[in-house]
Design an enzyme around this catalytic site. Sequence first.
Site, PDB file in Angstrom:
ATOM      1  N   GLY A 145      37.960  45.721  34.799  1.00 31.66           N
ATOM      2  CA  GLY A 145      36.785  46.414  35.484  1.00 31.66           C
ATOM      3  C   GLY A 145      35.572  46.090  34.680  1.00 31.66           C
ATOM      4  N   GLN A 166      27.516  48.616  31.854  1.00 41.07           N
ATOM      5  CA  GLN A 166      28.126  47.539  30.640  1.00 41.07           C
ATOM      6  C   GLN A 166      27.383  46.259  30.637  1.00 41.07           C
ATOM      7  OE1 GLN A 166      32.354  48.109  32.182  1.00 41.07           O
ATOM      8  NE2 GLN A 166      32.359  47.704  29.790  1.00 41.07           N
ATOM      9  N   CYS A 221      38.305  48.298  26.074  1.00 38.00           N
ATOM     10  CA  CYS A 221      37.112  48.175  26.636  1.00 38.00           C
ATOM     11  C   CYS A 221      36.177  46.911  26.463  1.00 38.00           C
ATOM     12  CB  CYS A 221      36.182  49.452  26.423  1.00 38.00           C
ATOM     13  SG  CYS A 221      34.878  49.604  27.401  1.00 38.00           S
ATOM     14  N   LEU A 222      35.350  46.382  27.239  1.00 35.01           N
ATOM     15  CA  LEU A 222      34.789  45.312  27.113  1.00 35.01           C
ATOM     16  C   LEU A 222      33.648  45.412  26.232  1.00 35.01           C
ATOM     17  CD1 LEU A 222      34.855  43.269  30.612  1.00 35.01           C
ATOM     18  CD2 LEU A 222      36.264  42.709  28.469  1.00 35.01           C
ATOM     19  N   HIS A 260      38.327  55.017  34.262  1.00 33.73           N
ATOM     20  CA  HIS A 260      37.750  54.276  33.386  1.00 33.73           C
ATOM     21  C   HIS A 260      36.365  53.785  33.509  1.00 33.73           C
ATOM     22  CE1 HIS A 260      37.878  51.934  29.290  1.00 33.73           C
ATOM     23  NE2 HIS A 260      36.889  51.041  29.920  1.00 33.73           N
ATOM     24  N   GLU A 261      36.465  53.207  34.686  1.00 30.61           N
ATOM     25  CA  GLU A 261      34.874  52.716  35.125  1.00 30.61           C
ATOM     26  C   GLU A 261      34.104  53.848  35.690  1.00 30.61           C
ATOM     27  OE1 GLU A 261      34.204  49.700  34.203  1.00 30.61           O
ATOM     28  OE2 GLU A 261      36.373  49.274  33.658  1.00 30.61           O
ATOM     29  N   HIS A 275      32.152  55.123  32.779  1.00 35.99           N
ATOM     30  CA  HIS A 275      30.953  54.444  32.278  1.00 35.99           C
ATOM     31  C   HIS A 275      29.835  54.823  33.055  1.00 35.99           C
ATOM     32  CE1 HIS A 275      32.290  51.679  29.456  1.00 35.99           C
ATOM     33  NE2 HIS A 275      33.362  51.194  30.136  1.00 35.99           N
TER      34      HIS A 275
END
Length: 183
Positions: A44, A49, A95-96, A137-138, A141
């Site tokens: 994702g 991000q 998470c990235l 999660h996304e 963000h």
Amino acid sequence: MIYPIVVYGDPVLKKKAENIEKGTDLSDLVTDMFETMESAHGIGLAAPQIGKSIRLFVVDGRPMEDDETKDFVKTFVNPQIIKEEGDEWAFEEGCLSIPNIREEIERPEKLRIKYFDENWNEHEEEFDGMKARIIQHEYDHIEGILFTDYLTPFKKRMLKGKLQNITKGKMKVDYRVAIPQKR
């Protein structure tokens, strides 16, 4: 185009993202986001991000290699979670934007979400299990929330040094990142 991933400490990650004007051509950006996510081995990626404070995220559950997420490839534009329900269940998330840190996070098992796809077709759907978790999660963000925000104060204190190192660029990753101090 593959964007660098914005990492922990950058203010864009803590800001509530803005709606995108309906009808905006998102095709190049969505393609770039999928490429960026794939190059970083993610499942994702939200626009904040990559430094864009807009309400857009993409998901691709195929790398998880399970039956539940094998066809889960979607774009969410201006999404609104209408309802979350069911028992909360814990799962270790990463998470990235917060590389090399994984923690158990509890989230409700089901959700209903209203959103547009990249062609501005409106959808309202229910998701559960891992699909719901990826979306939650996304979605966080674009609301300016990181998974570390759910941790206890004790757990946050234990991770403080690692998080500070990420902010300074002191971490090893195999994808391009944008360090807050260097942007």
